[in-house]
Design a protein around this motif. Sequence first.
Motif, PDB file in Angstrom:
ATOM      1  N   LEU A 297       0.824  -1.221   0.000  1.00  0.00           N
ATOM      2  CA  LEU A 297       0.000   0.000   0.000  1.00  0.00           C
ATOM      3  C   LEU A 297       0.853   1.265   0.000  1.00  0.00           C
ATOM      4  CD1 LEU A 297      -2.715  -1.120   2.579  1.00  0.00           C
ATOM      5  CD2 LEU A 297      -2.987  -0.893   0.109  1.00  0.00           C
ATOM      6  N   ILE A 298       1.977   1.236   0.729  1.00  0.00           N
ATOM      7  CA  ILE A 298       2.802   2.449   0.854  1.00  0.00           C
ATOM      8  C   ILE A 298       3.535   2.762  -0.446  1.00  0.00           C
ATOM      9  CG2 ILE A 298       4.840   3.412   2.001  1.00  0.00           C
ATOM     10  CD1 ILE A 298       3.928   2.026   4.557  1.00  0.00           C
ATOM     11  N   ALA A 299       4.142   1.728  -1.068  1.00  0.00           N
ATOM     12  CA  ALA A 299       4.929   1.979  -2.276  1.00  0.00           C
ATOM     13  C   ALA A 299       4.095   2.608  -3.400  1.00  0.00           C
ATOM     14  CB  ALA A 299       5.615   0.700  -2.743  1.00  0.00           C
ATOM     15  N   PRO A 300       2.903   2.048  -3.724  1.00  0.00           N
ATOM     16  CA  PRO A 300       2.115   2.701  -4.778  1.00  0.00           C
ATOM     17  C   PRO A 300       1.646   4.100  -4.380  1.00  0.00           C
ATOM     18  CG  PRO A 300       0.941   0.801  -3.900  1.00  0.00           C
ATOM     19  CD  PRO A 300       2.306   0.774  -3.310  1.00  0.00           C
ATOM     20  N   SER A 301       1.409   4.325  -3.069  1.00  0.00           N
ATOM     21  CA  SER A 301       1.021   5.681  -2.644  1.00  0.00           C
ATOM     22  C   SER A 301       2.121   6.677  -2.975  1.00  0.00           C
ATOM     23  CB  SER A 301       0.737   5.717  -1.138  1.00  0.00           C
ATOM     24  OG  SER A 301      -0.275   4.811  -0.800  1.00  0.00           O
ATOM     25  N   ILE A 302       3.368   6.290  -2.694  1.00  0.00           N
ATOM     26  CA  ILE A 302       4.492   7.205  -2.961  1.00  0.00           C
ATOM     27  C   ILE A 302       4.591   7.493  -4.453  1.00  0.00           C
ATOM     28  CG2 ILE A 302       6.994   7.503  -2.822  1.00  0.00           C
ATOM     29  CD1 ILE A 302       6.956   5.803  -0.298  1.00  0.00           C
ATOM     30  N   LEU A 303       4.460   6.445  -5.270  1.00  0.00           N
ATOM     31  CA  LEU A 303       4.587   6.641  -6.715  1.00  0.00           C
ATOM     32  C   LEU A 303       3.435   7.499  -7.269  1.00  0.00           C
ATOM     33  CD1 LEU A 303       6.330   6.105  -9.119  1.00  0.00           C
ATOM     34  CD2 LEU A 303       5.180   3.951  -9.501  1.00  0.00           C
ATOM     35  N   LEU A 304       2.214   7.237  -6.782  1.00  0.00           N
ATOM     36  CA  LEU A 304       1.064   8.046  -7.213  1.00  0.00           C
ATOM     37  C   LEU A 304       1.263   9.510  -6.835  1.00  0.00           C
ATOM     38  CD1 LEU A 304      -2.318   6.233  -6.475  1.00  0.00           C
ATOM     39  CD2 LEU A 304      -1.609   7.295  -8.604  1.00  0.00           C
ATOM     40  N   LEU A 305       1.656   9.720  -5.569  1.00  0.00           N
ATOM     41  CA  LEU A 305       1.889  11.082  -5.088  1.00  0.00           C
ATOM     42  C   LEU A 305       2.955  11.762  -5.949  1.00  0.00           C
ATOM     43  CD1 LEU A 305       1.332  13.185  -2.857  1.00  0.00           C
ATOM     44  CD2 LEU A 305       3.199  12.180  -1.552  1.00  0.00           C
ATOM     45  N   ALA A 306       4.030  11.003  -6.251  1.00  0.00           N
ATOM     46  CA  ALA A 306       5.102  11.563  -7.067  1.00  0.00           C
ATOM     47  C   ALA A 306       4.577  11.965  -8.446  1.00  0.00           C
ATOM     48  CB  ALA A 306       6.233  10.545  -7.217  1.00  0.00           C
ATOM     49  N   ASP A 307       3.715  11.111  -8.998  1.00  0.00           N
ATOM     50  CA  ASP A 307       3.181  11.399 -10.325  1.00  0.00           C
ATOM     51  C   ASP A 307       2.300  12.650 -10.306  1.00  0.00           C
ATOM     52  OD1 ASP A 307       2.825  10.849 -13.053  1.00  0.00           O
ATOM     53  OD2 ASP A 307       0.874   9.957 -12.645  1.00  0.00           O
ATOM     54  N   VAL A 308       1.420  12.745  -9.292  1.00  0.00           N
ATOM     55  CA  VAL A 308       0.527  13.907  -9.190  1.00  0.00           C
ATOM     56  C   VAL A 308       1.341  15.181  -8.972  1.00  0.00           C
ATOM     57  CG1 VAL A 308      -1.302  14.977  -7.824  1.00  0.00           C
ATOM     58  CG2 VAL A 308      -1.405  12.545  -8.342  1.00  0.00           C
TER      59      VAL A 308
END
Lengths: 344, 342
Positions: A297-308
């Motif tokens: 859950l944490i890893a995709p959150s970081i990547l999504l946040l980075a993308d946004v």
Amino acid sequence: MNTSEITDRPQRAGSAGAHIARLAFFAALLAGLAVLSLAIGSRQMSVHSIMLALWDPQESIEKALVLESRLPRALLAILAGAALGIAGLLSQSMTRNPLAEPGILGVNAGASLAIVIAVGFLGIQEYNHYIFFAFAGALLTAALVYLIGRPQRGAMDPSRLVLSGVAMGAIFSGLGTALSLVRPEAFDQLRAWTVGDLQGRNSGIVVPLLVCTVIGILIAASSARSLDALALGEDSARGLGIDIRRTRVLVLVAITLLAAAATSAVGAIGFLGLMAPHAARRVAGASTGWIMAYTALIAPSILLLADVLGRVLLPSELPAGVVCAAIGAPLLVAIARGRKPVAL
Amino acid sequence: MSAVETAKPRRQRRKLRARGLAVLVALACAVITVLAISGGEYDISPWRVVQILFGGGEGLESTIVWDWRMPRALAALLFGAALALSGLVFQSLTRNPLGSPDIIGLSTGAYSGALIAITIFGGGFAATTAGALAGGLLTALIVYLLAWRNGTHGFRLILVGIGISSVLASFNQYMVLRADLDTAMSAAVWGAGTLNGVSWSGVLPVGAVVLVIAAMLLYCARPLQLLQMGDDLAASLGLNTERAKLLLIVLAVALTSAVTALIGPVAFVALVSPQLARRILGSSGMNLVPTALFGAFLLSFGDLLAQRLFAPVQLPVGVVTVCLGGIYLIYLLNRGTRKAGA
């Protein structure tokens, strides 16, 4: 480094209920970020209008934008993030080295060498075509790394694999650099891929990535208990009836599948795989199964946040890989400062 | 026969073998240097090169040998030795065969500095060198300060180093991505490590720095040997460990920074040379001189290959040393003796 103790924190007295509550929080965070990533971009939309557009049977610009561009991009970020995070966690558990990352098996170097060959010598110019070369290159490299570092006399020594991965990674990155300097057009494509980005990806790669990620995570989840036992040392694991060899081969297959799929899809964002498990351990305690759940859950959150963030920080888009490192590094430094030193 | 009786002749034999090997490696370096000077756009026979080196040349040939090719050949020898010594110090301090100055972000930071100089200030040679030096030292300082908490601790230093390196690496990739293709490619050549275009004006100052620091390291051989045994033992033998560590780190960082600033981050020489010296000599001592010799050999041999393999295209020497390093690691694996620590 003989840091068999990856963390020296006492096991959190976390009942399963407490874990599930915390996991629900992280899942909600991920869902919130996903909705944000649908709404934010060059054309701002409110969450309400997204919902309306999606339920509306009428075709509209909004609907097309969300369905054909932003939704695949969000899915890509979630899948690649989860895959990189779990691959990193498995690399760290298997080598019992907290500094391992998914690139440890040389997959990044293999993928970039394949890209250089595809673009520079086979004349393939389109990203969505050479992505399959990258995937094949990553898989072949991992197989080669395994062949060279394969067990001698039965026992599979993870440090031999690491050495073999570093060696092949070095040779392939040297060759890749040399060839790309001879072929400028390959260099041009490679520099874009290396940064790691979610822009301009064909939505057709979501399904293959989904398949690889699901298979990889299933294998990982089934090995969690064996990895826990292995963390106690090989003898204890044998005493508990764990088939060490089988566990290591399975884990290796999972790392390869996850890292190869995610890396070829979004580029070399290896740092996420190094850092996300460390963040997960802070909340999960010492059980591999729980760490895995948090990492997913944490890893995709970081990547999504980075993308946004990459879409809104500058007038021109910042690649997700760059923002990812900028978010992740302070986190890693904080983790490093917060722990008691582990013996080198 | 008891062990005591055989120990002495054996030690002498080992010493002799070590000396013999050192002489062999030095000879190999000399041969490579002559070959490197003799080849190129304008061929000069190796025998002629030797004559010119001993003062028998004039006119164009002499200019080619002394002004065009000698700086590069000498740089390969000197800087290879410097990188190897720096690697030896780091491996001794971290007591980890994979310990190298790169792990604390030095090379990445130097590359960032150089990139800023190249892409923003349209870097000439001096600007690139200055930028790299500033970038490398600044990064080392930031990592050191961030990792400092009641003393420096190896593992924390590495973890912080990796964090800072990855941000810088990302920044570097972004700069390369934003630059136009020609600028990006010349930056990438520097980023791999290259001896192309090294001239006397670069070799002399950096060479002087390298020689001074190498002399200081020879002077520090004993504290280094004590530290290798572990901090507690070294302290009990009367060594001020924190001070000795800091001094050694500063020396090693200065060596690497000076060399990296001029020729870019050349991989693997620092990592492999101390290992080669230890393995081939089979001794556990401080091997300063053999390590330096192996480093000189590796970089000059690598540069010879880099100049000739794809001629007329000149490869960056770092591309060759990376491959040599990888091949060496695979050889280690097949020997199957060493456990990698990291």
